[in-house]
Enzyme design. Structure first.
Site, short mmCIF file in Angstrom:
data_model
loop_
_atom_site.label_atom_id
_atom_site.label_comp_id
_atom_site.label_asym_id
_atom_site.label_seq_id
_atom_site.Cartn_x
_atom_site.Cartn_y
_atom_site.Cartn_z
N GLU A 412 0.86 -1.19 0.00
CA GLU A 412 0.00 0.00 0.00
C GLU A 412 0.88 1.23 0.00
O GLU A 412 1.88 1.28 0.73
CB GLU A 412 -0.88 0.07 1.25
C1 NOJ Z 1 -4.30 1.46 5.54
C2 NOJ Z 1 -5.45 0.53 5.33
O1 NOJ Z 1 -4.94 -0.75 5.18
C3 NOJ Z 1 -6.32 0.91 4.14
O2 NOJ Z 1 -7.47 0.16 4.21
C4 NOJ Z 1 -6.60 2.39 4.13
O3 NOJ Z 1 -7.40 2.74 3.05
C5 NOJ Z 1 -5.29 3.14 4.10
N1 NOJ Z 1 -4.56 2.83 5.29
C6 NOJ Z 1 -5.44 4.63 4.00
O4 NOJ Z 1 -5.83 5.15 5.20
#
Ligand code: NOJ
Length: 563
Positions: A412
């Protein structure tokens, strides 16, 4: 005393160790760290984009789905802006084909999504199996495979079945077997096509926000104790699921399995002061090391955690440390239970040493540090999440050094921006370029990058106020139409180019002079350059020529407008 000697020893080892990353970057000026780097990622690099079930699916009670703790929380709390919830969200449960179409158009190599546990097992256990939920995920997985997009599947992204919370959720060690059985079912059902499994998303967030701060469900406010207990169970649950995959499925299915850990980069307030560098390392160990150390190193918590929590507990007059300990057997069971390193990264924080209060007992105070914003970086829509791209390169280097050079996937990375998607484009340009530097210049074994998020979606405690999407979703329209933003086009191009190859029209500035070029000294040489420049650009003023000035600024810095 014995403890003092031990501490000195630990600190010395740490300093020796830390020097590698901090020394490497300590001489980097603010100017250097923003320099732009051209190059491409390795062939087969996994370019992906991410979502999670509760954030996009909607259909909260459709076709037999059971409620999760996020359904219960959002439908009862008034702490989320506009009392928002994920009842409908992007309605992906009913708009699968639209999602598949967008993924295909973006040409991503992988799609990271999560399974809603209570859509598959409405009460959390196998006996409640909901075939319609399974069918939905089968359609999604088949659709991805048909488009040559690798499914990267998170088994648990925060939405615990409500029925399991009723029996104390992650505080209860019985969850280890219950989670394992759910994972076992998913491996058996989807594992013929899913080759990349992530057991748990951001266990640190689950433990701290869910059981320490209590701002996320199950909203337990107990900062000193339960986060440690819950983390302990999460680590064991992860390890057990890993072994199940390893023992029963790996040989036939041939996939890999890991856990997605969230990590900020912690920069010391003063890199020349040893105590501050040790403080930054401690911050890393408390957040990332809490989970990564047992899993990727020796099955046990980092020394910094054991030392800090143990000593604080003693001074607080407690009979034993608030940090639970693993038996030798458990350590052996936990150690090495991830095939690759998956990291979620958003921001960098500056930390400095602080002798924290002893009351209240708290994981946060156990760290003995103070956090501040990085002063020299752009803000994003979310307070405390500044866009500090250079922190990503340092984080990747730290992981490489700390955990024995693992293969790394960024699972991510992204930003919520207030109005202008152009800022998001600049965010991706800068962050992906820092990932490129880590791969190309530092030898980090980076295998994949996942942009967050696929589309605007329910952003947990922020509702629909702060959005991360590369696709806009109109939440006022029952059809939830999706529109690619400029950042989606930009990401498409990065994927197409596999990074940032030097553009043809820049090659002249970066390339060589003609073979017959005559190198002379001093004045003559300068004149030669000018004559050459005049011949290629038809101007005599090298300093003021707009092409030169524009290219110079654009190609050197992240902060440029050169896309
Ligand atoms: C981490 C989380 O895993 C995800 O679900 C979220 O959208 C992002 N942070 C952004 O806050």
């Amino acid at each position: 005393s014995f403890f003092f000697r031990e501490r000195v020893k630990i600190i010395q080892i740490l300093i020796l160790f830390l020097c590698v990353v901090w020394e490497k970057f300590s001489s980097q000026s603010n100017f250097d760290r923003k320099m732009y780097h051209y190059g491409t990622f390795p062939e087969g690099f996994s370019w992906g984009i991410s979502s999670s079930a509760y954030q996009i699916e909607g259909g909260w009670n459709a076709d037999g789905k059971g409620p999760s703790i996020w359904d219960t929380f959002t439908q009862t709390t008034d702490s989320i802006p506009d009392s928002a919830n994920g009842n409908v969200a992007c309605d992906s449960y009913n708009r699968l084909n639209e999602d598949l179409y967008m993924l295909r158009a973006l040409r991503v190599k992988s799609y990271r999504f999560s399974l809603s546990w209570s859509r598959i097992f409405p009460d959390g256990t196998r006996k409640s199996l909901n075939q319609k939920g399974v069918d939905y995920y089968n359609r999604l997985i088949d659709g991805l495979i048909a488009y040559n997009i690798e499914p990267m599947v998170t088994l648990y992204h925060w939405d615990l079945p409500e029925a399991l919370q009723k029996v104390s959720g992650w505080e209860n060690a019985a969850m280890i077997d219950i989670f394992n059985d759910y994972c076992d079912f998913c491996f058996a059902t989807f594992g013929d096509r899913v080759k990349f499994w992530i057991t748990i998303n951001q266990p640190q967030t689950i433990a701290w926000s869910g059981y320490g701060l209590g701002n996320m469900p199950p909203n337990v406010v107990d900062p000193g104790y339960r986060p440690y207990i819950v983390a302990h169970n999460l680590i064991k649950a992860h390890a057990k699921a890993y072994h199940t995959y390893d023992d029963k499925y790996r040989q036939v299915q041939g996939g890999l399995i890991s856990i997605a850990l969230n990590a900020d980069w912690f920069e010391p307030a003063d890199v020349n002061v040893v105590r501050e560098v040790v403080t930054a390392d401690r911050a890393m160990q408390f957040q990332l090391g809490w989970f990564a150390h047992p899993i990727f190193k020796n099955g046990d918590y980092p020394d910094a955690l054991k030392w800090q929590v143990g000593n604080k507990s003693e001074i607080q007059g407690l009979p034993q440390s608030r940090l639970p300990s693993f038996t030798e057997e458990e350590k052996n069971f936990i150690k090495g239970t991830a095939d690759v390193f998956c990291v979620n990264h958003y921001t960098t924080r500056v930390v400095s040493y602080l002798t924290a209060e002893l009351q209240p007992h708290s994981y946060e105070w156990d760290r003995d540090l103070r956090e501040t914003d990085e002063p020299d970086s752009p803000t994003t829509a979310i307070p405390n999440q500044k866009a500090v791209a250079w922190g990503l390169r340092r984080l990747l280097n730290w992981i490489k050094e700390e955990y024995g050079d693992p293969e790394i996937y960024i699972t991510e990375n992204g930003a919520a921006v207030e109005w202008d998607d152009f800022e998001r484009v600049m965010f991706y340009k800068a962050y992906i370029d820092e990932a490129l530097k880590a791969y190309d210049l530092d030898g980090v074994r980076l295998q994949g990058y996942t942009a967050t998020a696929f589309m605007d979606s329910f952003e947990w405690l922020h509702g629909y106020k702060f959005l991360f999407g590369l696709h806009h979703v109109d939440f006022t329209n029952p059809d939830r139409p999706r529109t690619p933003k400029y950042s989606a086009h930009y990401y498409y191009n990065i994927i197409k180019d596999n990074g940032f190859p030097l553009p043809d029209d820049d090659k002249m500035l970066y390339g060589h002079f003609r073979e017959d070029f005559m190198w002379r000294t001093m004045l003559t040489s300068c004149l030669t350059v000018l004559v050459w420049f005049k011949s290629v650009t038809n101007t005599s003023s090298i300093h003021t020529h707009p092409y030169f000035v524009f290219k110079f600024h654009c190609s050197l810095f992240h902060t440029s407008n050169c896309l």
